[in-house]
Design a protein around this motif. Structure first.
Motif, short mmCIF file in Angstrom:
data_model
loop_
_atom_site.label_atom_id
_atom_site.label_comp_id
_atom_site.label_asym_id
_atom_site.label_seq_id
_atom_site.Cartn_x
_atom_site.Cartn_y
_atom_site.Cartn_z
N LYS A 81 5.72 3.70 9.61
CA LYS A 81 5.74 2.26 9.32
C LYS A 81 4.43 1.93 8.63
O LYS A 81 3.39 2.46 8.99
N HIS A 82 4.48 1.07 7.64
CA HIS A 82 3.24 0.65 6.99
C HIS A 82 3.24 -0.87 6.84
O HIS A 82 4.23 -1.46 6.43
N SER A 83 2.11 -1.48 7.16
CA SER A 83 1.98 -2.92 6.97
C SER A 83 1.07 -3.17 5.78
O SER A 83 0.10 -2.43 5.55
N LEU A 164 -10.09 5.13 -5.52
CA LEU A 164 -9.71 3.92 -6.24
C LEU A 164 -9.58 2.72 -5.28
O LEU A 164 -9.96 1.60 -5.62
N TYR A 165 -9.09 2.99 -4.09
CA TYR A 165 -8.87 1.93 -3.10
C TYR A 165 -10.22 1.27 -2.75
O TYR A 165 -10.36 0.04 -2.73
N ALA A 166 -11.23 2.11 -2.48
CA ALA A 166 -12.56 1.58 -2.13
C ALA A 166 -13.13 0.79 -3.32
O ALA A 166 -13.75 -0.26 -3.16
N LEU A 167 -12.88 1.31 -4.50
CA LEU A 167 -13.40 0.65 -5.71
C LEU A 167 -12.73 -0.71 -5.94
O LEU A 167 -13.37 -1.69 -6.32
N ARG A 168 -11.44 -0.77 -5.66
CA ARG A 168 -10.70 -2.03 -5.87
C ARG A 168 -11.20 -3.11 -4.92
O ARG A 168 -11.29 -4.28 -5.28
N ASP A 169 -11.54 -2.72 -3.70
CA ASP A 169 -12.05 -3.70 -2.74
C ASP A 169 -13.33 -4.32 -3.29
O ASP A 169 -13.55 -5.52 -3.18
N PRO A 178 1.39 -3.49 -8.95
CA PRO A 178 1.46 -2.07 -9.31
C PRO A 178 0.43 -1.23 -8.55
O PRO A 178 0.75 -0.13 -8.07
N LEU A 179 -0.80 -1.76 -8.41
CA LEU A 179 -1.84 -0.96 -7.75
C LEU A 179 -1.58 -0.84 -6.25
O LEU A 179 -1.77 0.23 -5.67
N ILE A 180 -1.14 -1.93 -5.61
CA ILE A 180 -0.85 -1.85 -4.17
C ILE A 180 0.31 -0.87 -3.93
O ILE A 180 0.25 0.00 -3.06
N SER A 181 1.37 -1.00 -4.75
CA SER A 181 2.56 -0.15 -4.55
C SER A 181 2.21 1.32 -4.70
O SER A 181 2.59 2.15 -3.87
N ALA A 182 1.50 1.65 -5.78
CA ALA A 182 1.17 3.06 -6.03
C ALA A 182 0.24 3.59 -4.95
O ALA A 182 0.37 4.73 -4.50
N SER A 183 -0.69 2.74 -4.51
CA SER A 183 -1.65 3.17 -3.49
C SER A 183 -0.94 3.48 -2.17
O SER A 183 -1.11 4.56 -1.59
N ILE A 184 -0.13 2.52 -1.71
CA ILE A 184 0.55 2.73 -0.43
C ILE A 184 1.51 3.91 -0.53
O ILE A 184 1.51 4.81 0.32
N MET A 185 2.33 3.94 -1.57
CA MET A 185 3.39 4.96 -1.63
C MET A 185 2.84 6.36 -1.88
O MET A 185 3.41 7.34 -1.41
N SER A 186 1.72 6.49 -2.61
CA SER A 186 1.18 7.84 -2.80
C SER A 186 0.78 8.43 -1.45
O SER A 186 1.00 9.62 -1.18
N LYS A 187 0.20 7.61 -0.58
CA LYS A 187 -0.20 8.12 0.75
C LYS A 187 1.02 8.37 1.63
O LYS A 187 1.09 9.35 2.34
N LYS A 188 1.96 7.43 1.61
CA LYS A 188 3.12 7.57 2.50
C LYS A 188 3.97 8.78 2.09
O LYS A 188 4.46 9.51 2.93
N1 URA Z 1 -3.02 -0.85 1.53
C1 URA Z 1 -3.15 0.26 0.75
O1 URA Z 1 -3.02 1.39 1.22
N2 URA Z 1 -3.39 0.09 -0.54
C2 URA Z 1 -3.53 -1.13 -1.11
O2 URA Z 1 -3.73 -1.21 -2.29
C3 URA Z 1 -3.40 -2.28 -0.30
C4 URA Z 1 -3.14 -2.11 1.04
#
Ligand code: URA
Length: 443
Positions: A81-83, A164-169, A178-188
């Motif tokens: 599950k991911h929030s 990239l995630y740390a940099l975006r913050d 697009p960036l949130i989707s790719a970030s979450i789904m690459s990890k999942k």
């Molecule tokens: N959670 C993530 O893993 N990536 C994002 O970009 C935002 C929330």
């Protein structure tokens, strides 16, 4: 040279090919592209967007910049599950052991607090001794043995996303679909899942407050999952107020333990059961939502789910006694009750202000290197719509010193608005999104 050309092309609204995304992300993961160039590209993406093919290519490039968990030898289904992030959102801590105790493996990879939102890793690390930095080999062995590991994104998994995630913050480029989707789904997808449930937040405390943008985010991630044969179901849920009562690391662990005993606040229990039912259905561990709910209730009332949490804590170096005695969790030096300043109705409990308040108390980070104070935070008992009298308790603050109590009271005075009347809050769960489309949620 590749990075500069791609920044220029994206800035001008052009398209980056799959091969270019892959090369760029491999170079970035290998430290061959400087952060300033990637920051410029993130901003260009923020303004120009990515089309469907590019989002898929970026996801794949980040996924293949590292290793994946290989759990195909397990006989069990593997569902996570991911929030998308919230305040007081401790559902993962309850769901992972609960679902794992019912025969569905949960290889859960979580993050740290981001912006005003809390992070599952920070919460878990408030348990004395708990380690989240397991290697892939150790996580795999633990999942084989216990059906669950609660880990962070190591250097091995999607390293391009990690950077990239740390940099975006730090560059105000988080709020990009697009960036949130790719970030979450690459990890999942690196978790080797057979199914994924998404909790997509909406409301003032969500990264994407508007329903329409949240739905687009959910649908984007569902199609990315489908590319890899991983079915994804999303629930749209409210983040116009904190979830549950506890907001802060150790106190959220305590509330999660109460929930594993069936004594969590009603909104936390309801969302946990709704997301858990989706996980059990995706894992083939229940025929329908009613059966899923019954199985979860039995796991909780029999103590099986709480025992699974204990086993996971022990396996990851933590003190398992916290499950029986949450008093062993870090305790704040100061604790004081905040009272209603006037008669009226609670019109708002603003989650962003509460999330920022936790950081101000030392319970979150403004820089990656900040050390988090696990004991501080708020327990907010006032809910939107409650009728209150002046002098009634609304919340309790947990702080490291007297100045912290003063600061926390100022945060609560701004975050909890009491008025003569109040708009109804968002429904806790409003929509269910699948590949088939968007349906209104029926309780
Ligand atoms: N959670 C993530 O893993 N990536 C994002 O970009 C935002 C929330």
């Amino acid at each position: 040279m590749l990075a500069r050309a791609l920044i220029e092309r994206k800035r001008d609204g052009g398209k980056i090919t799959p091969a270019e995304w892959r090369r760029l992300m491999q170079q970035y993961a290998a430290d061959d592209v400087p952060d300033y160039q990637m920051a410029a590209l993130a901003m260009a993406i923020f303004f120009q967007g990515l089309d469907r093919e590019e989002i898929g290519a970026l996801t794949d490039a980040m996924l293949t910049s590292g290793a994946s968990l290989d759990l195909t030898h397990l006989a069990l289904p593997r569902v996570d599950k991911h929030s998308t992030g919230g305040v007081g959102d401790k559902v993962s801590l309850v769901l992972a052991p609960l679902v794992a105790s019912l025969g569905v493996a949960v290889p859960m990879m979580s993050g740290r607090g981001l912006g005003h939102t809390g992070g599952t890793l920070d919460k878990l690390e408030s348990i004395p001794g708990f380690r989240t930095n397991l290697s892939l080999a150790d996580a795999t062995a633990q999942i084989e043995r216990l059906g669950c590991a609660l880990i962070g994104q190591t250097n091995e998994i999607a390293p391009a996303d990690r950077r990239l995630y740390a940099l975006r913050d730090a560059t105000a480029t988080v709020e990009s679909i697009p960036l949130i989707s790719a970030s979450i789904m690459s990890k999942k997808l690196a978790e080797g899942l057979t199914g994924l449930v998404l909790d997509v937040k909406r409301g003032s405390g969500a990264f994407l407050p508007e329903l329409e943008r949240g739905l687009t985010l959910a649908q984007t991630m569902i199609t990315l999952g489908a590319d890899y044969g991983c079915p994804v179901v999303a629930l749209m849920t409210a983040m116009d107020r904190p979830l549950g009562r506890a907001c802060g690391n150790a106190i959220e662990v305590e509330e999660s333990i109460m929930a594993l005993r069936g004594e969590g606040p009603p909104d936390l229990m309801k969302l946990t059961y709704a997301l858990g039912a989706e996980m059990l259905l995706l894992g083939g561990a229940a025929a329908d939502r009613d059966e899923a709910r019954r199985r979860m209730e039995v796991a909780i009332s029999s103590g099986k789910a709480a025992r699974k949490f204990q086993e996971i804590i022990e396996a990851q170096g933590g003190d398992p006694r916290v499950v029986d005695d949450p008093g062993l969790l870090p305790q704040a030096a100061e604790c004081e009750v905040y009272l209603a300043p006037r008669d009226g109705v609670v019109a708002q409990v603003e989650p962003r202000a509460i999330g920022r308040g936790i950081t101000q108390l030392g319970g979150g980070r403004t820089k990656v290197t900040d050390v988090v104070d696990p004991a501080v935070g708020f327990v907010i008992t006032a809910r939107p719509g409650d009728v209150v009298r002046a002098g009634e308790p609304l919340a309790t603050v947990f702080a490291a010193n007297r100045q912290g109590v003063t600061d926390a009271f100022a945060v609560l005075a701004a975050a909890i608005r009491i008025d003569d009347d109040a708009e109804p809050p968002l429904p806790l769960i409003s929509h269910r999104v699948t590949e088939a489309g968007v349906a209104i949620w029926e309780d």
